[in-house]
Design a protein around this motif. Sequence first.
Motif, mmCIF file in Angstrom:
data_model
loop_
_atom_site.group_PDB
_atom_site.id
_atom_site.type_symbol
_atom_site.label_atom_id
_atom_site.label_comp_id
_atom_site.label_asym_id
_atom_site.label_seq_id
_atom_site.Cartn_x
_atom_site.Cartn_y
_atom_site.Cartn_z
ATOM 1 N N ALA A 153 28.655 68.427 91.076
ATOM 2 C CA ALA A 153 29.758 67.520 91.388
ATOM 3 C C ALA A 153 29.740 67.034 92.832
ATOM 4 O O ALA A 153 29.701 65.828 93.096
ATOM 5 N N ALA A 154 29.774 67.971 93.780
ATOM 6 C CA ALA A 154 29.849 67.569 95.183
ATOM 7 C C ALA A 154 28.596 66.814 95.605
ATOM 8 O O ALA A 154 28.674 65.832 96.358
ATOM 9 N N TYR A 155 27.446 67.272 95.147
ATOM 10 C CA TYR A 155 26.187 66.598 95.487
ATOM 11 C C TYR A 155 26.171 65.181 94.936
ATOM 12 O O TYR A 155 25.865 64.224 95.663
ATOM 13 N N SER A 156 26.506 65.024 93.642
ATOM 14 C CA SER A 156 26.468 63.693 93.029
ATOM 15 C C SER A 156 27.445 62.742 93.709
ATOM 16 O O SER A 156 27.112 61.584 93.977
ATOM 17 N N VAL A 157 28.643 63.226 93.982
ATOM 18 C CA VAL A 157 29.645 62.376 94.632
ATOM 19 C C VAL A 157 29.178 61.975 96.024
ATOM 20 O O VAL A 157 29.327 60.822 96.447
ATOM 21 N N SER A 158 28.605 62.924 96.763
ATOM 22 C CA SER A 158 28.152 62.597 98.115
ATOM 23 C C SER A 158 27.006 61.596 98.093
ATOM 24 O O SER A 158 26.950 60.686 98.931
ATOM 25 N N LYS A 159 26.092 61.722 97.140
ATOM 26 C CA LYS A 159 24.970 60.787 97.077
ATOM 27 C C LYS A 159 25.414 59.415 96.571
ATOM 28 O O LYS A 159 24.846 58.385 96.972
ATOM 29 N N ALA A 160 26.436 59.375 95.720
ATOM 30 C CA ALA A 160 27.010 58.082 95.346
ATOM 31 C C ALA A 160 27.621 57.403 96.566
ATOM 32 O O ALA A 160 27.548 56.175 96.731
#
Length: 262
Positions: A153-160
């Motif tokens: 979650a946190a990784y995907s949101v940050s990369k978005a």
Amino acid sequence: MSFDITTLEGRTAVVTGAGQGIGEAIAEALLAAGATVIAVDREVAGIDALSARRPRVIALQGDVTDPELGAKIDAELSKNGLTLSILVNNAGIGRGSHAVETTDEDLQRYFDINVKGAFALSRWGVPLMIRAGRGAIVNTASVFGLVGAYNSAAYSVSKAAVVGMTRQMATDFGPSGIRVNAVAPGLVETPLTAERIRSEPWRRQIMIEQTPLVRAGTPLDIARAVRFLASDEASFVTGQVLAVDGGWTIGRFPRQEPVHVD
């Protein structure tokens, strides 16, 4: 009209997270094209080894969450008589868990490193590029910032957010001659991911067996794409996110057997 291969001779690149894996390969690729590289990493072993074996490398221990990092790079540029041409915001952290198991502290840490670090260093570098009349910024995003991804979650949101930042800054600074692009790697086999690829069958199934090219990427695959986006070969390319993923994001339903022809 000229079709000569563009070199990066006379240009200076800053590469964060340059001590190993993808960042090290990016630094090597830019060096091979003739650039001088300021290699930034929290750990000195990798960047010191890089500077020992390659000319035109300035090793700089630094953390992208340090508000003084830009000033430290300024000092190296001034000391060596260099002008910033290329900024590669590669440093980042990965893995994570689903949203229910992601704490506020987890989310903040991912944003501090993956987003705020790149934002702050871009904010530092853009005025230098404006004064020089041109520049190229390349951010390392991820395919997980383009599609929904398992347990990150946190990784995907940050990369978005990195994807959005790339497109927004390209809009603002294009008229000043600055191009801003990103690469979105798929699964890349590095010292940090090799063990997970071997030990997690689901990862191989989802990220390799369901990829049209049916393999993991290598740091060199990503580095070549970054070198292209940083060079004049991409002089009319800005605001783009180049997925370097073996085709994973186009559809995870590869043929069971390759097509054969007589």
